[in-house]
Write an enzyme that holds these catalytic residues in place. Structure first.
Site, PDB file in Angstrom:
ATOM      1  N   ASP A  65       4.221  10.538  -1.444  1.00  0.00           N
ATOM      2  CA  ASP A  65       3.883   9.598  -0.378  1.00  0.00           C
ATOM      3  C   ASP A  65       3.064  10.362   0.646  1.00  0.00           C
ATOM      4  O   ASP A  65       3.605  11.174   1.415  1.00  0.00           O
ATOM      5  CB  ASP A  65       5.146   9.032   0.259  1.00  0.00           C
ATOM      6  N   ASN A  93      -8.940   9.963  -2.078  1.00  0.00           N
ATOM      7  CA  ASN A  93      -9.204   8.568  -2.418  1.00  0.00           C
ATOM      8  C   ASN A  93      -8.075   7.622  -2.007  1.00  0.00           C
ATOM      9  O   ASN A  93      -8.306   6.423  -1.856  1.00  0.00           O
ATOM     10  CB  ASN A  93      -9.448   8.458  -3.920  1.00  0.00           C
ATOM     11  N   TYR A 159      -8.461  -1.137   8.938  1.00  0.00           N
ATOM     12  CA  TYR A 159      -9.080  -0.481   7.780  1.00  0.00           C
ATOM     13  C   TYR A 159     -10.447   0.096   8.145  1.00  0.00           C
ATOM     14  O   TYR A 159     -10.739   1.271   7.864  1.00  0.00           O
ATOM     15  CB  TYR A 159      -9.211  -1.491   6.645  1.00  0.00           C
ATOM     16  N   LYS A 163     -11.682   4.067   8.232  1.00  0.00           N
ATOM     17  CA  LYS A 163     -12.748   4.577   7.376  1.00  0.00           C
ATOM     18  C   LYS A 163     -13.893   5.180   8.187  1.00  0.00           C
ATOM     19  O   LYS A 163     -14.531   6.157   7.754  1.00  0.00           O
ATOM     20  CB  LYS A 163     -13.263   3.473   6.454  1.00  0.00           C
TER      21      LYS A 163
END
Length: 255
Positions: A65, A93, A159, A163
Site C-alpha cells: 500500500d 504509475n 486528481y 498530477k
C-alpha cells in the site's frame, strides 16, 4: 524487439492496472527484469508476470500500500534485492482517479488522492534514488502524470492537482539528482483504452476519437513505449521533461 533495456532492473508501481501492465510488458520485451507492484489487483499482476516469464523474461510481483511511506521503502528494497542489489529504473504509475465535486469534497477525500498519486511518488523516488546512488551508474525515474495536469476535467480537481504536482516534482527532482547520473521525467497520457470503457462511456470515447488527430484512444503499450524511451540510452540527455502521449489532443485549440 531491440533490447533497449537489456540488463536493466525496473520497478513498475500500479502494475495490476492496464497502463501498468502495458509498461511492464514493454520493459520486459526490451530486456529488463521487471518487478510489478500491486496493491489489490494481485491476480492481474500475477498473470502479467507469468506471461513475461513464459516469454523468457524475468518478473516478480510485489504487494504494498503505497500510501504508507514505510511500504514504499520496503517495496523498493524488495525490488532491488530481487534484482541482485540493483535497481536502474523506477516507473511511478500507481494512482487513483475518483470523481467528486469540489463543493462536497471532504479533506480526507482530497488527501486520499494526493497520498496515492503524489506522496507515493515522493517516497518511492527517494528510496529508489538511494539504491541507485549506492550502486553507482545512475538510473532513471519516470512518473506517470496526465494531460489533466494542464487540462483538468470537471469532478477531477483532486486528481488534476495531484498530477500537476507530479510533473513539477519530476522537474525538481531532475535538478537535484542529475549530478548523480539519475534522470527524472514524466509521461502525461491522454485517454487510454481499458476493457469496458466504450460501453461505460460511449459519448466520451466518441468525443475523444473525434478530437484526437490520431483518431483513436491510446493503448497501454503507447505509454509503455514512452517509458521505455525515457529509461533507455536514447534519452541519456533528457531529464526534467514531460512527454505528452495523447494522440495530439493537446495540440487542439481550446476555442
Amino acid at each position: 524487439m531491440s533490447g533497449l533495456l537489456e540488463g536493466q532492473v525496473a520497478l513498475v508501481t500500479g502494475a495490476g492496472g492496464g497502463i501498468g501492465r502495458g509498461i511492464a510488458r514493454r520493459f520486459a520485451q526490451e530486456g529488463a527484469a521487471v518487478a510489478l507492484h500491486c496493491r489489490t489487483a494481485v491476480t492481474a499482476a500475477d498473470e502479467a508476470a507469468s506471461r513475461i516469464r513464459e516469454s523468457g523474461g524475468r518478473a516478480v510481483v510485489l504487494r504494498a500500500d503505497l500510501t504508507d511511506e514505510d511500504a514504499c521503502r520496503r517495496v523498493v528494497a524488495e525490488a532491488a534485492e530481487w534484482g541482485g542489489g540493483r535497481l536502474t529504473a523506477l516507473v511511478n504509475n500507481a494512482g487513483a482517479q475518483p470523481t467528486r465535486e469540489l463543493a462536497g469534497m471532504a479533506a480526507a477525500q482530497w488527501r486520499a488522492v494526493v497520498d496515492t498519486n503524489l506522496s507515493s511518488v515522493f517516497a518511492c523516488t527517494q528510496a529508489a534514488v538511494e539504491v541507485m546512488r549506492e550502486r553507482g551508474g545512475g538510473g532513471s525515474v519516470t512518473h506517470i502524470a496526465s494531460i489533466e495536469a494542464t487540462r483538468p476535467a470537471p469532478l477531477h480537481a483532486h486528481y488534476a492537482a495531484s498530477k500537476a504536482a507530479v510533473v513539477t516534482h519530476a522537474r525538481a527532482a531532475a535538478l537535484e539528482y542529475g549530478r548523480s547520473g539519475i534522470r527524472v521525467n514524466s509521461v502525461s497520457p491522454g485517454l487510454i483504452h481499458r476493457e469496458g470503457l466504450e460501453e461505460a462511456w460511449p459519448e466520451g470515447v466518441r468525443r475523444w476519437e473525434g478530437a484526437a488527430p490520431a483518431g483513436r484512444l491510446g493503448r497501454p503499450e503507447d505509454v509503455g513505449d514512452a517509458c521505455v524511451f525515457l529509461a533507455s540510452g536514447l534519452a541519456s540527455w533528457v531529464t526534467g521533461h514531460d512527454l505528452v502521449v495523447d494522440g495530439g489532443v493537446s495540440a487542439r485549440p481550446g476555442w
